[in-house]
Design an enzyme around this catalytic site. Sequence first.
Site, PDB file in Angstrom:
ATOM      1  N   ASP A  66       2.116   6.559   8.253  1.00 39.62           N
ATOM      2  CA  ASP A  66       2.118   5.333   7.441  1.00 39.62           C
ATOM      3  C   ASP A  66       2.681   5.605   6.044  1.00 39.62           C
ATOM      4  O   ASP A  66       3.518   4.849   5.541  1.00 39.62           O
ATOM      5  CB  ASP A  66       0.682   4.793   7.363  1.00 39.62           C
TER       6      ASP A  66
ATOM      7  N   GLY B 132      -5.624  -4.474   2.332  1.00 40.06           N
ATOM      8  CA  GLY B 132      -6.642  -5.516   2.351  1.00 40.06           C
ATOM      9  C   GLY B 132      -6.041  -6.889   2.160  1.00 40.06           C
ATOM     10  O   GLY B 132      -4.894  -7.033   1.732  1.00 40.06           O
TER      11      GLY B 132
ATOM     12  N   LYS C  52       5.884  -2.237   7.199  1.00 41.70           N
ATOM     13  CA  LYS C  52       6.536  -1.014   6.709  1.00 41.70           C
ATOM     14  C   LYS C  52       7.214  -0.224   7.817  1.00 41.70           C
ATOM     15  O   LYS C  52       8.251   0.383   7.591  1.00 41.70           O
ATOM     16  CB  LYS C  52       5.538  -0.121   5.975  1.00 41.70           C
TER      17      LYS C  52
ATOM     18  N   LYS D 142       6.242   4.086   4.200  1.00 42.40           N
ATOM     19  CA  LYS D 142       6.317   3.485   2.860  1.00 42.40           C
ATOM     20  C   LYS D 142       7.254   4.276   1.957  1.00 42.40           C
ATOM     21  O   LYS D 142       8.017   3.709   1.173  1.00 42.40           O
ATOM     22  CB  LYS D 142       4.919   3.394   2.263  1.00 42.40           C
TER      23      LYS D 142
ATOM     24  N   GLY E 265     -14.829   0.619   8.407  1.00 40.00           N
ATOM     25  CA  GLY E 265     -13.626  -0.208   8.507  1.00 40.00           C
ATOM     26  C   GLY E 265     -12.499   0.247   7.593  1.00 40.00           C
ATOM     27  O   GLY E 265     -11.499  -0.439   7.440  1.00 40.00           O
TER      28      GLY E 265
ATOM     29  N   ILE F  77       0.122  -3.663  -5.739  1.00 38.42           N
ATOM     30  CA  ILE F  77       0.975  -3.116  -6.803  1.00 38.42           C
ATOM     31  C   ILE F  77       2.388  -3.652  -6.619  1.00 38.42           C
ATOM     32  O   ILE F  77       2.990  -3.426  -5.571  1.00 38.42           O
ATOM     33  CB  ILE F  77       1.038  -1.573  -6.749  1.00 38.42           C
TER      34      ILE F  77
END
Lengths: 431, 431
Positions: free
Chosen positions: A202, A303, A106, A206, A188, A137
């Site tokens: 971030d 993930g 991204k 996006k 994590g 998605i």
Amino acid sequence: MEPLRVGIAGLGTVGGGVLALLGEHGERLASIAGRRIEVVAVSARRRRKKRAAPIGQFEWHTDPLALARHPGVDVVLELIGGAEGVARKLCETALKNGKAVVTANKALLALHGTELARAAERAGKPLRFEAAVAGGIPIVKALREGLVGNRIEGVYGILNGTCNYILTEMRASRRDFAAVLAEAQAKGFAEADPSFDVDGIDAAHKLTILASLAFGCPVNFSAVHVEGIRQVSAIDIAHADEFNCRIKLLAIARMTERGLEQRVHPCLVPVNTAIAHVDGVINAVVAEGDYAGSTVFEGRGAGAGPTASAVAADLVDIAAGRHVYPFGVPTAKLKALRAAPMREHVSRYYIRLMVYDRPGVIAEVSAVLRDQRISIESLVQRGRAEAADRAVAVVLISHEVDEAAMRRAMERIGRLKSVVEPPCVIRIEQL
Amino acid sequence: MEPLRVGIAGLGTVGGGVLALLGEHGERLASIAGRRIEVVAVSARRRRKKRAAPIGQFEWHTDPLALARHPGVDVVLELIGGAEGVARKLCETALKNGKAVVTANKALLALHGTELARAAERAGKPLRFEAAVAGGIPIVKALREGLVGNRIEGVYGILNGTCNYILTEMRASRRDFAAVLAEAQAKGFAEADPSFDVDGIDAAHKLTILASLAFGCPVNFSAVHVEGIRQVSAIDIAHADEFNCRIKLLAIARMTERGLEQRVHPCLVPVNTAIAHVDGVINAVVAEGDYAGSTVFEGRGAGAGPTASAVAADLVDIAAGRHVYPFGVPTAKLKALRAAPMREHVSRYYIRLMVYDRPGVIAEVSAVLRDQRISIESLVQRGRAEAADRAVAVVLISHEVDEAAMRRAMERIGRLKSVVEPPCVIRIEQL
């Protein structure tokens, strides 16, 4: 038909997920695409790292750029990350050498997406990036193809799972940001250096990509107004509850009369909206189209599994020969849009002040707000300070006011002697 | 490049929406698809009806089949409706004559989708039906392309806006089904003959299509277990609230060890799920993939705008030459799946009995349940009957039990003298 030959650069969590998916579902995907998708070569920082799937069967390259020059590779899958350096060079070289590129990057797209799309068009090769936004998605495809019949008026959502997890946990456990962040890092869910996530960068990357797809404009990351969630405290979340709201880090792109708004910041959102109920690491995107109305997409945003799912969709499209412009329209037709100045943005605001509990404080604050013509819908001061030197929270909800006036007021209020720390200001989104 | 020439059969609300959309966004869509999408001929029941958009510029055909045989038509857009008769004949003839077909006809696809897909493959022409399921939500594309990398384990949702509107209104206004239905009819949210909607058939048609896309099986409408919402009363909705649930008509397709379950019926769904908050005429679909996890799609499921949005996406894909099998895989690879027998379905149940308020009633009911080995989690009888001949509601929540035992128990309980009307039984979905 000949298989589609893939070279993978980067074999971390996501790369492993892609290998697992292609191993498990390869047969089915071949019958759908009309040809096999075959990983032929890989590259990573370390060859002999413990990995979920063995990589011995693939040709190994220490230099990822070797994949971009490899005569036996049709598609380079870039999973290295980072807006510059190797990742960028790899994508550019691959396209220049007539290879398709699939990437989850991204940052790279937010900063150099238009140039890369142009390079892809010149090469006549696909550039695909479903995995770059909102993981599992299929929102890139939805905006680029599924909702193509619409003029998109707004696109917004929860695009960073780490922030949403932290805000959700802060509410559930009534703890403050720092404690929950530390826990998220231990589990994590947050990086050792969390700033890309918690400072909103971030999500802004996006959003830049979604805005380009939605509004047919070149990516324009520098136009995004970005705030993170560090200033949000447990007090704010509790107060939001009282106003029937939740606090979410939203990324919002909206066409206004003043130009295209792109902003990432914490918001109070009413509990009667779908987005208010999106909790934990889940991502959500709402697209507002002139024909389809509001369409909401929710799912896992990060993930190995979700990202591999997105990569697989891109690979199957390429294998099946389905052509689409990277940002929906040819780059020559992308139209630069005026950026709406954030200072002119109008919003209602939640304002929390930490003040010494002395006579006259409210009068001082009120005078500043009056001078900036900011009218107040409600003011709550609950309880008394335990001691004269301890601060209490005063929470105000403003009527609609423009950002510039609010900034001036907050700057002045922050200088008042009775006000202990900089005001916490959170916009209230109507949605 | 030559324009894509479209013949539209059926000029009701949706046809009007498509004409409006192509008129408004035609230029942009042409630059995306690389060619213009041009309506060249139309057909409808009446030529001189009042319409939102004028149709004088299009070639007129009284017989829709003329479009299927028209040498100047590349794509037939079927908006007539109905599983048999003209609509079916039109699609078959169009494909046979080498034309692409775009349709919003869920009944036709639920009953004859596999044959039509086969005909499309034989012709080497597209058959597209984004508009047949969930209106403006691009769920067909999402299942067929966006989530292609996943083995889908379950797909379910709210697929009928009329039922969801009625259930939402019943809760908001505490009125019973009949009153709200009448109001919905007056407002145009329900048909004069509402049975296709309120008896669950429309949702079942859509579920059949989603199941075929999700599980790669031929459409099998006759395998769907279908119940509507006529039996749901205001009492049930109020009780569901007390159990932290909402009542929704869900359409559920799920792969189980016993085969593929396809069922449409009212459900109690927990308020902490996304689907519980989908209100009014909104549709929602949840797809559970082995890699992507749960992905939720919400949006407007019907009406001119959303349906036109879906049709436009299909037309652009066709114009751009993007090939995809109608149900994702070649029809020869669609695998018939064993239908899981509904009698073996295991669920928790909400049971409402209307009983005379006499000593011994609960003992009688409990004995029947015990004999069928149905254990009860809770039992609520609130208030007393106003007179000996007036019934009171008794609500039970069962533990997990199979459908066959529940049916036997309800049949016996329905015959008890103290039980006034047939029990109302609603499954509790964990989701």
